[in-house]
Design an enzyme around this catalytic site. Sequence first.
Site, PDB file in Angstrom:
ATOM      1  N   ASP A  18       0.945  -1.221   0.013  1.00  0.00           N
ATOM      2  CA  ASP A  18      -0.026   0.160  -0.093  1.00  0.00           C
ATOM      3  C   ASP A  18       1.080   1.318   0.022  1.00  0.00           C
ATOM      4  O   ASP A  18       1.824   1.381   0.704  1.00  0.00           O
ATOM      5  CB  ASP A  18      -1.058  -0.046   1.163  1.00  0.00           C
ATOM      6  CG  ASP A  18      -1.810   1.103   1.177  1.00  0.00           C
ATOM      7  OD1 ASP A  18      -2.796   1.278   0.522  1.00  0.00           O
ATOM      8  OD2 ASP A  18      -1.642   2.203   1.801  1.00  0.00           O
ATOM      9  N   MET A  31       5.565   9.753  -3.931  1.00  0.00           N
ATOM     10  CA  MET A  31       5.056   8.795  -3.031  1.00  0.00           C
ATOM     11  C   MET A  31       5.874   9.213  -1.742  1.00  0.00           C
ATOM     12  O   MET A  31       6.880   8.987  -1.538  1.00  0.00           O
ATOM     13  CB  MET A  31       5.720   7.398  -3.436  1.00  0.00           C
ATOM     14  CG  MET A  31       5.199   6.199  -2.480  1.00  0.00           C
ATOM     15  SD  MET A  31       5.534   4.684  -3.248  1.00  0.00           S
ATOM     16  CE  MET A  31       7.373   4.469  -3.281  1.00  0.00           C
ATOM     17  N   HIS A  78      -5.268   4.462   6.390  1.00  0.00           N
ATOM     18  CA  HIS A  78      -4.662   5.200   5.676  1.00  0.00           C
ATOM     19  C   HIS A  78      -3.253   5.413   5.933  1.00  0.00           C
ATOM     20  O   HIS A  78      -2.411   6.249   5.549  1.00  0.00           O
ATOM     21  CB  HIS A  78      -5.301   6.610   5.217  1.00  0.00           C
ATOM     22  CG  HIS A  78      -6.558   6.556   4.369  1.00  0.00           C
ATOM     23  ND1 HIS A  78      -6.330   6.224   2.963  1.00  0.00           N
ATOM     24  CD2 HIS A  78      -7.678   6.534   4.544  1.00  0.00           C
ATOM     25  CE1 HIS A  78      -7.583   6.109   2.430  1.00  0.00           C
ATOM     26  NE2 HIS A  78      -8.402   6.365   3.369  1.00  0.00           N
ATOM     27  N   ASP A 132      -2.304  -0.391   6.392  1.00  0.00           N
ATOM     28  CA  ASP A 132      -3.610  -0.968   5.180  1.00  0.00           C
ATOM     29  C   ASP A 132      -2.742  -2.335   4.323  1.00  0.00           C
ATOM     30  O   ASP A 132      -3.662  -2.865   3.908  1.00  0.00           O
ATOM     31  CB  ASP A 132      -3.624   0.204   4.315  1.00  0.00           C
ATOM     32  CG  ASP A 132      -4.558   1.328   4.772  1.00  0.00           C
ATOM     33  OD1 ASP A 132      -5.100   0.840   6.249  1.00  0.00           O
ATOM     34  OD2 ASP A 132      -4.673   2.410   4.478  1.00  0.00           O
TER      35      ASP A 132
END
Length: 332
Positions: free
Chosen positions: A15, A28, A176, A181
Site C-alpha cells: 500500500d 510517494m 490510511h 493498510d
Amino acid sequence: MAARTARPSLYISVDIEADGPIPGPYSMISFGAAVAGRQDGASYTAADPERQTFYRELRPISEEYVPEALAVSGLDRDRLLREGADPAAAMDEFRTWVREVSAEAGAQPVMCGYPAPFDWTFLYWYLMRFGGDSPFGHSGCLDMKTLYATKARVPLRAAVKGRMPRALLSRRRHTHHALDDAVEQAELMSNLMLWTPPVPDADPNPDADADAERSPRITHLSWGRIEAEGLAPGKDFRLYPGGGRPWDWSEHGTRHEPGIQPQEVREFLDLGVTAVVLSRGMDERLGIVAQTLEVLRAAGVEVHVAETTAAVEVYNRLAATERVAGLFHSTC
C-alpha cells in the site's frame, strides 16, 4: 520435451500513500508491505501478515503536491522534507527485503493490492527511477478487485468491499497508514485465495430482491421539495441502494462553504455503490471539499457532480441499472 514447471508465487501486499495522482510530478510519501501468502499450484498457504513487513516514509521528490491527497495520509510534508528517507536508499532496502523473504519462501515475488493499479504505478516507477530494477519484474502485479470479480462472477465495478461477503474482509481498520493498510489487505488477499464461492440457490422470486436493493428514484423536484419513492417529501436527501433518509448537514459539518464533507460519502462505500451523484444546489452554491472526491475516486467509484436538476436526471438514469447513491439539495 518435459513441461516447464512454474515457480511458486509469494504474494506481497503493498500500500502506498502519495501527495498527488501520478509519480514524477508528485511524490510517494510512504509505503508499506506485508507478506500475504505463498501459492504453489493449486495450494495456497496464508502467512501471518504481521510477521514479515516493511515500511518507509520518503522525502518528497518535487515541490508539487495536492493538499487534499496529502491530507489523506495525515503525514506532515515539512517533516518528510527534513526526516523522510532518501528514495534511492529506501528502494534499495526494499529490493533487498523482497528478495530475502522470497528466497526464504522459495518463491517468485508478486505484488498485490486493493486496488493495485494506483499503488503499482507509483511503486514500479520509484523502483525503476531509483535503481533501475524491480524485484517484481515489469508485470508481477495482481489486483485483488479483479481476483474477487473473477471468482464471484460480478462486473469489476461491483467488486467493492461493501458487496463482498463479510467473512472475506479483514477485521482491521483501514487507517490510511501504509503499513496498517498493507497488513489489512494481506488478510483480504489470503481470504480471497482460500475462498470458494457458494453455488447460488435458485431464487423463486429474484425480482423481489432486486427491488429491495434498488436505489429509489426521485419522482419530483422543485425549490425546497424533493419526493423520492418510498420516502416522505423533504428538502434535502441522501439516497442509496435499498432506501434513503433526509440529509442532515449538521451530522458531518457540511456547509455551503467549503462544501460537502468526506464523511458524508463514506457510508456509501460500505453499501457497495458503483456511482455517486453529488448535487450542488439549484443555484450551484453548495461546494464540495476536494477530499470528498478523492475518497470516492480512491475507492474506484464513478462520481457525478452537477446542478441539482441535472444531478437528478443523472441519478434516475443510473438507478435503473447501477448501485448508485446521491446527495441532493433542493434550494440554493
